[in-house]
Design a protein around this motif. Structure first.
Motif, short mmCIF file in Angstrom:
data_model
loop_
_atom_site.label_atom_id
_atom_site.label_comp_id
_atom_site.label_asym_id
_atom_site.label_seq_id
_atom_site.Cartn_x
_atom_site.Cartn_y
_atom_site.Cartn_z
N ARG A 323 73.67 10.82 25.85
CA ARG A 323 73.89 9.55 25.07
C ARG A 323 74.94 9.87 24.02
O ARG A 323 75.59 8.81 23.73
CB ARG A 323 72.63 9.44 24.06
CG ARG A 323 71.27 8.82 25.33
CD ARG A 323 70.03 8.98 24.49
NE ARG A 323 68.72 8.45 25.17
CZ ARG A 323 68.29 9.11 26.22
NH1 ARG A 323 68.71 10.26 26.49
NH2 ARG A 323 67.34 8.52 26.86
N THR A 327 77.84 6.81 23.98
CA THR A 327 78.20 6.03 23.02
C THR A 327 79.60 6.40 22.21
O THR A 327 80.36 5.11 21.83
CB THR A 327 77.23 6.21 21.79
OG1 THR A 327 77.13 7.52 21.36
CG2 THR A 327 75.86 5.78 22.30
N ARG A 331 81.31 2.93 23.54
CA ARG A 331 81.22 2.02 22.57
C ARG A 331 81.89 2.60 21.18
O ARG A 331 81.49 1.97 20.01
CB ARG A 331 79.68 1.99 22.02
CG ARG A 331 78.78 1.31 23.08
CD ARG A 331 79.14 -0.34 23.28
NE ARG A 331 78.55 -0.89 24.22
CZ ARG A 331 78.53 -1.12 25.68
NH1 ARG A 331 79.92 -0.55 25.87
NH2 ARG A 331 77.82 -1.60 26.54
N VAL A 335 77.73 2.58 17.46
CA VAL A 335 76.55 2.66 17.73
C VAL A 335 75.92 4.25 17.43
O VAL A 335 76.81 5.13 17.52
CB VAL A 335 76.21 2.08 18.95
CG1 VAL A 335 76.52 0.77 19.25
CG2 VAL A 335 76.56 2.89 20.23
N PRO A 337 73.43 6.93 19.01
CA PRO A 337 72.32 7.29 20.19
C PRO A 337 71.15 7.46 19.80
O PRO A 337 70.71 7.76 18.81
CB PRO A 337 73.17 9.03 20.57
CG PRO A 337 74.41 8.86 19.71
CD PRO A 337 74.61 8.13 18.63
N TYR A 500 70.70 3.28 22.65
CA TYR A 500 71.39 3.43 21.33
C TYR A 500 70.82 2.40 20.46
O TYR A 500 70.22 1.27 20.90
CB TYR A 500 72.85 3.31 21.33
CG TYR A 500 73.43 2.18 22.17
CD1 TYR A 500 73.61 0.82 21.44
CD2 TYR A 500 73.82 2.07 23.46
CE1 TYR A 500 74.13 -0.29 21.93
CE2 TYR A 500 74.26 0.94 24.10
CZ TYR A 500 74.60 -0.15 23.42
OH TYR A 500 75.23 -1.41 23.77
N ASP A 502 72.15 -0.18 17.67
CA ASP A 502 73.11 -0.96 17.64
C ASP A 502 73.75 -1.14 16.08
O ASP A 502 72.95 -0.70 15.41
CB ASP A 502 73.23 -2.24 18.44
CG ASP A 502 74.22 -2.96 18.82
OD1 ASP A 502 75.60 -2.47 18.62
OD2 ASP A 502 74.35 -3.97 19.55
#
Length: 531
Positions: A323, A327, A331, A335, A337, A500, A502
């Motif tokens: 994760r 992320t 992302r 964000v 994890p 995750y 946000d």
């Protein structure tokens, strides 16, 4: 990215050729775009962000949340909790007026009174209106809500609910005058009359919506009556490229969220604003009450005799991808994890719940217990989350887990998982109010879809008993302990794959001052100034 830069060049040339200087009357108008259609300005239909942001400028509730998610007075200036949490008594302000409207006759307006709240409640429960917010009444004893006089309101509950004050900040509970609904009838949603910092002026569906300053608004800041802005102008451009171009050219004062295709144009790999934009824009971020996850429909998995029916297989999936890597690179690190449970960290910051992490040894251990582990499974998603799903697909394939991805439009996708047609699906939950109970209600057995948001069809007697017990615990640490126990059950049963937590992300023009940001992703413009 190549297309994006060429679009900028073409757009700018066209704009410069056609633009004219803005008039002085436009200077103090806050402008933003709403890519999603606003369907109603009636607060009983405030069930999506577009409607909530708009109605938030026009109406007030008893209480409101500040940027730290703390309860603050609004129409209610004070309140008392009585009878072991079963009675809430609110003292209302006596200086709140409705917007001027012909519905009030010669007087043009009137003061808000406590009985208006009873009218709001009656509309929420009206079967002819079919408000999507009817569920909020489940927490109230609707037969025992009283306007003791014009400024004292009493709300009674059938059982304690420590999250009630947060619930009452929802737009569904906005004060609405009966005169306006009677006067405009079904057209009230397009002719709203409220108490908010702005009043409704003009609306051409999917083109332009205009609110103007309410000069009798009841709130002050440093002895200055709010709001500071003269108005709000909302556009409805659906093409994402055009939205960002208009923002770059100063036609919008902020944009909310960064589309995946534009993220690298504005942010570096660390999630920071690129240097070339630092003098023009401000990047505002804060944790969002939104958990992105993959869900397993346990009923369909069992009927299909899918490997997803095995808790060991579901655990293997949860341990099969990193994760943190996902992320950071997909992302931009904007964000958090989901290495804990389902509830975002911002609501349970001191939780000791131990969630999932990348562990090849654990994957192999759990897969060895699943005879049909090599059978193909289908993951349903939408285009916006394809990159996340493909990352999980690739990572899981290293362990012999075969995932096929099927992409649908958002509407069809939602129908698939809400009607139990998908055994493995991507979903998200955005908090309705800032309380862990609102997230954990998704796994209460009586909330199974299609009649509730329990899309996994999870049913666990111990979990249910802890959920019900949480309503009777007033002490916050003790209540959070119950929630942690519930989270641990979800992890042990591997009901979902938390991805995750946000973040709210906003790009704001440096000409804008006083804009707040909160984990509810609310839009409050009453204290915003425009230079």
């Amino acid at each position: 990215m190549y297309f994006f830069h060429h679009f900028i060049l073409i757009f700018c040339l066209v704009f410069l050729a056609c633009s004219t200087k803005k008039s002085n009357s436009d200077v103090n108008i806050f402008r933003y775009n709403e890519s999603s259609s606003i369907t109603s300005l009636d607060p009983v239909f405030s069930n999506n962000q577009a409607n909530i942001w708009a109605t938030n400028q026009l109406f007030n509730t008893l209480l409101e949340l500040d940027s730290n998610l703390s309860i603050q007075p609004s129409i209610a200036k004070d309140w008392h909790v009585l009878n072991n949490g079963l009675t809430y008594r609110f003292i209302l302000r006596d200086d709140v007026y409705y917007h001027n409207s012909p519905c009030f006759g010669q007087d043009s307006t009137r003061l808000v009174i406590a009985s208006d709240f009873l009218y709001t409640i009656s509309r929420l429960g009206d079967e002819n209106i079919l408000s999507p917010g009817t569920w909020v009444l489940d927490y109230l004893d609707t037969d025992n809500i009283y306007a003791i006089n014009d400024t004292i309101l009493e709300i009674n509950l059938t059982q304690p609910f420590p999250g009630l004050l947060g619930l009452l900040t929802m737009n569904y509970f906005s004060f609405v005058p009966k005169e306006a609904v009677d006067f405009f009838g079904k057209n009230f949603s397009k002719n709203p009359v409220g108490t908010g910092p702005f009043y409704f002026k003009y609306w051409k569906q999917n083109e332009k919506l205009i609110f103007l300053k309410n000069k009798r608004y009841f709130e002050f800041e440093s002895n200055v009556r709010l709001p500071y802005l003269d108005g709000v102008s909302i556009s409805f451009i659906t093409q994402k490229e055009s939205v960002f171009m208009n923002f770059l050219l100063g036609n919008f004062d902020f944009v909310s969220g960064l589309d995946n295709s534009f993220r690298d144009e504005f942010l570096n790999s660390e999630g920071q604003l690129l240097h070339k934009y630092v003098d023009e824009f401000e990047l505002m971020t804060t944790p969002y009450l939104n958990t992105e996850y993959l869900g397993f429909n346990l009923t369909k998995s069992r009927v299909d005799n899918s490997p997803l029916n095995s808790k060991d297989f579901r655990k293997a999936l949860n341990y099969s991808f990193d994760r943190d890597v996902m992320t950071q690179y997909l992302r931009n690190g904007l964000v958090t994890p989901a290495n804990k449970g389902f509830v975002p960290d911002v609501l349970m910051p001191n939780s000791n719940v131990k969630g999932f992490f990348y562990s090849p040894d654990s994957v192999n251990k759990f897969l060895s217990k699943v005879p049909n582990r090599h059978e193909r499974i289908i993951l349903n998603t939408t285009q916006d989350y394809l990159d996340i799903c493909e990352y999980i697909q690739f990572s899981a394939s290293k362990f012999g887990i075969n995932i096929d991805i099927e992409i649908s439009s958002p509407a069809i996708h939602r129908e698939l998982f809400s009607s139990s047609q998908s055994a493995f699906f991507r979903a998200s939950w955005i908090g309705d109010y800032p309380d862990p109970e609102n997230f954990l209600a998704l796994f209460f057995s009586k909330n199974k879809s299609p009649f509730g948001p329990n899309y996994t069809h999870f049913h666990n007697a111990i979990y249910d008993s802890l959920y019900l017990e949480s309503f009777h615990v007033i002490d916050n640490p003790a209540r959070l302990l119950l929630f942690s126990q519930m989270e641990s059950i979800l992890i042990e049963e591997s009901v979902i794959m938390p991805l995750y937590y946000d973040y709210v992300v906003r790009l704001v023009s440096k000409k804008i001052k006083g804009m707040s940001i909160s984990s509810m992703n609310s839009l409050s413009l009453k204290r915003v100034r425009k230079l």
